[in-house]
Write an enzyme that holds these catalytic residues in place. Structure first.
Site, PDB file in Angstrom:
ATOM      1  N   SER A   9       0.855  -1.232   0.069  1.00 45.60           N
ATOM      2  CA  SER A   9       0.047   0.112   0.014  1.00 45.60           C
ATOM      3  C   SER A   9       0.923   1.293  -0.083  1.00 45.60           C
ATOM      4  O   SER A   9       0.019   2.404  -0.038  1.00 45.60           O
ATOM      5  CB  SER A   9      -0.936  -0.010   1.293  1.00 45.60           C
ATOM      6  OG  SER A   9      -0.281   0.070   2.238  1.00 45.60           O
ATOM      7  N   ARG A  11       4.017   3.901  -1.076  1.00 46.49           N
ATOM      8  CA  ARG A  11       4.395   4.731  -2.380  1.00 46.49           C
ATOM      9  C   ARG A  11       5.250   3.641  -3.446  1.00 46.49           C
ATOM     10  O   ARG A  11       4.908   3.454  -4.621  1.00 46.49           O
ATOM     11  CB  ARG A  11       5.086   5.837  -2.471  1.00 46.49           C
ATOM     12  CG  ARG A  11       4.450   7.013  -1.596  1.00 46.49           C
ATOM     13  CD  ARG A  11       5.211   8.242  -1.516  1.00 46.49           C
ATOM     14  NE  ARG A  11       6.231   8.026  -0.424  1.00 46.49           N
ATOM     15  CZ  ARG A  11       6.141   8.055   0.772  1.00 46.49           C
ATOM     16  NH1 ARG A  11       5.181   8.481   1.335  1.00 46.49           N
ATOM     17  NH2 ARG A  11       7.209   7.959   1.529  1.00 46.49           N
ATOM     18  N   GLY A  96      15.165  -4.005  -1.282  1.00 46.59           N
ATOM     19  CA  GLY A  96      15.718  -2.575  -1.394  1.00 46.59           C
ATOM     20  C   GLY A  96      15.663  -1.735   0.086  1.00 46.59           C
ATOM     21  O   GLY A  96      15.681  -0.546   0.022  1.00 46.59           O
ATOM     22  N   ASN A 122      19.750   1.011  -3.502  1.00 49.93           N
ATOM     23  CA  ASN A 122      19.119   1.590  -4.837  1.00 49.93           C
ATOM     24  C   ASN A 122      19.055   0.765  -6.135  1.00 49.93           C
ATOM     25  O   ASN A 122      20.590   0.450  -6.313  1.00 49.93           O
ATOM     26  CB  ASN A 122      19.845   2.922  -5.041  1.00 49.93           C
ATOM     27  CG  ASN A 122      19.176   3.876  -5.812  1.00 49.93           C
ATOM     28  OD1 ASN A 122      18.828   3.509  -6.947  1.00 49.93           O
ATOM     29  ND2 ASN A 122      19.026   5.321  -5.291  1.00 49.93           N
ATOM     30  N   HIS A 153      16.077  13.800   0.567  1.00 47.37           N
ATOM     31  CA  HIS A 153      14.803  12.967   0.597  1.00 47.37           C
ATOM     32  C   HIS A 153      13.751  13.761   1.015  1.00 47.37           C
ATOM     33  O   HIS A 153      13.701  14.545   1.662  1.00 47.37           O
ATOM     34  CB  HIS A 153      15.384  11.643   1.272  1.00 47.37           C
ATOM     35  CG  HIS A 153      16.039  10.687   0.193  1.00 47.37           C
ATOM     36  ND1 HIS A 153      17.461  10.833   0.287  1.00 47.37           N
ATOM     37  CD2 HIS A 153      15.677   9.763  -0.507  1.00 47.37           C
ATOM     38  CE1 HIS A 153      17.872  10.027  -0.357  1.00 47.37           C
ATOM     39  NE2 HIS A 153      16.884   9.178  -0.797  1.00 47.37           N
ATOM     40  N   LYS A 157      11.110   9.780   5.039  1.00 52.00           N
ATOM     41  CA  LYS A 157      12.281   8.924   4.977  1.00 52.00           C
ATOM     42  C   LYS A 157      12.675   9.031   6.738  1.00 52.00           C
ATOM     43  O   LYS A 157      12.978   9.948   7.117  1.00 52.00           O
ATOM     44  CB  LYS A 157      13.156   9.398   4.333  1.00 52.00           C
ATOM     45  CG  LYS A 157      14.621   8.175   4.192  1.00 52.00           C
ATOM     46  CD  LYS A 157      15.318   8.757   3.056  1.00 52.00           C
ATOM     47  CE  LYS A 157      16.480   7.546   3.020  1.00 52.00           C
ATOM     48  NZ  LYS A 157      15.958   6.094   2.793  1.00 52.00           N
TER      49      LYS A 157
END
Length: 265
Positions: A9, A11, A96, A122, A153, A157
């Site tokens: 759910s 981003r 990631g 990344n 960022h 974050k």
């Protein structure tokens, strides 16, 4: 390729779901979300206006029983639970997630003795090519240049400096024959004294919806060189993650990163 997505759910999770649905070789078979999420029970494609038949769930074993691969861009505590489930079900992982402790990284590495794992802070092609450029630059700016890494960022974050900034620091330090643990300086405040010429400085900015900006500065006398990578969309991370899945499809157990996936070793 039967793929499940963790953090479905969020981003990044939604970007990954869209990428899987648009890939002719991939099949979305599972979508994990945290316990108590208001999105549990919803169709994984609802945000796209699509009916995938895959519901968001917090049942790890049910999802892992259907999957060949899990793509995980979540948080360390969630990823560690996913690793345990992957070991139970022999599922390969593309990770990631950033912000792991040394102990968690050791557990991840131990798991790679049994299953294939691509672990990279990344997964964009651009960032990983940039790492090679930084290695080259560091070798030529090894004397008389001060090295600073600045990253920015979005406001949500939770870890700093970013995993990508640390990767860049490792690339530069390695090219200089140094250990990043020994030469990194994380932020400065107050009377710090003169700069140690062997140090690598880090500065982190948090604000707005910045996807990810990273600059490595080589500052000399009379000139400075800046190598910058800017992400305008998470789509590059999603495409890199699918590239990592394809890489794992031809590999057995082992711990790999995007340098391996892209053949940059």
């Amino acid at each position: 390729m039967k793929i499940a997505i963790a953090g479905a759910s969020g981003r990044m999770g939604r970007m990954l779901i869209e990428a899987v649905l648009n890939d002719a070789d991939a099949q979305l078979v599972g979508a994990l979300d945290r316990a108590g999420s208001p999105f549990l029970g919803q169709d994984a494609g609802a945000f796209l206006g699509k009916d995938t038949g895959v519901k968001l769930t917090d049942d790890l074993d049910a999802v892992f029983a259907q999957a060949e691969y899990l793509i995980d861009f979540t948080r360390p505590e969630g990823t560690m639970a996913h690793i345990e489930a992957a070991l139970r079900h022999d599922v390969k992982l593309v990770i990631g997630t950033t912000g792991f402790t040394a102990e968690q990284k050791a557990d991840l590495q131990a798991a790679a003795a049994r299953i294939g794992i691509v672990f990279a802070a990344n997964m964009s092609v651009g960032v990983n090519v940039t790492l090679k450029l930084l290695e080259f630059a560091a070798q030529h700016f090894s004397h008389g240049y001060d090295i600073e890494i600045i990253e920015a960022h979005h406001r949500h974050k939770v870890d700093a400096p970013s995993g990508t900034a640390l990767m860049m620091g490792e690339a530069v330090a390695g090219a200089l024959g140094r250990s990043l643990d020994d030469c990194a300086v994380y932020g400065r405040h107050g009377v710090t004294g003169e700069r140690d010429p062997s140090s690598i400085g880090f500065a982190a900015v948090r604000g707005g919806d910045i996807v990810g900006d990273h600059t490595v500065l080589f500052a000399g006398i009379g000139e400075r060189i800046e190598i910058t990578h800017k992400s305008s969309s998470r789509v590059s991370y999603a495409q890199g993650a699918l590239r990592a899945v394809r890489f794992l499809s031809a590999r057995g157990a082992g711990l790999f990163d995007m340098q391996d996936v892209l053949g940059l070793r």
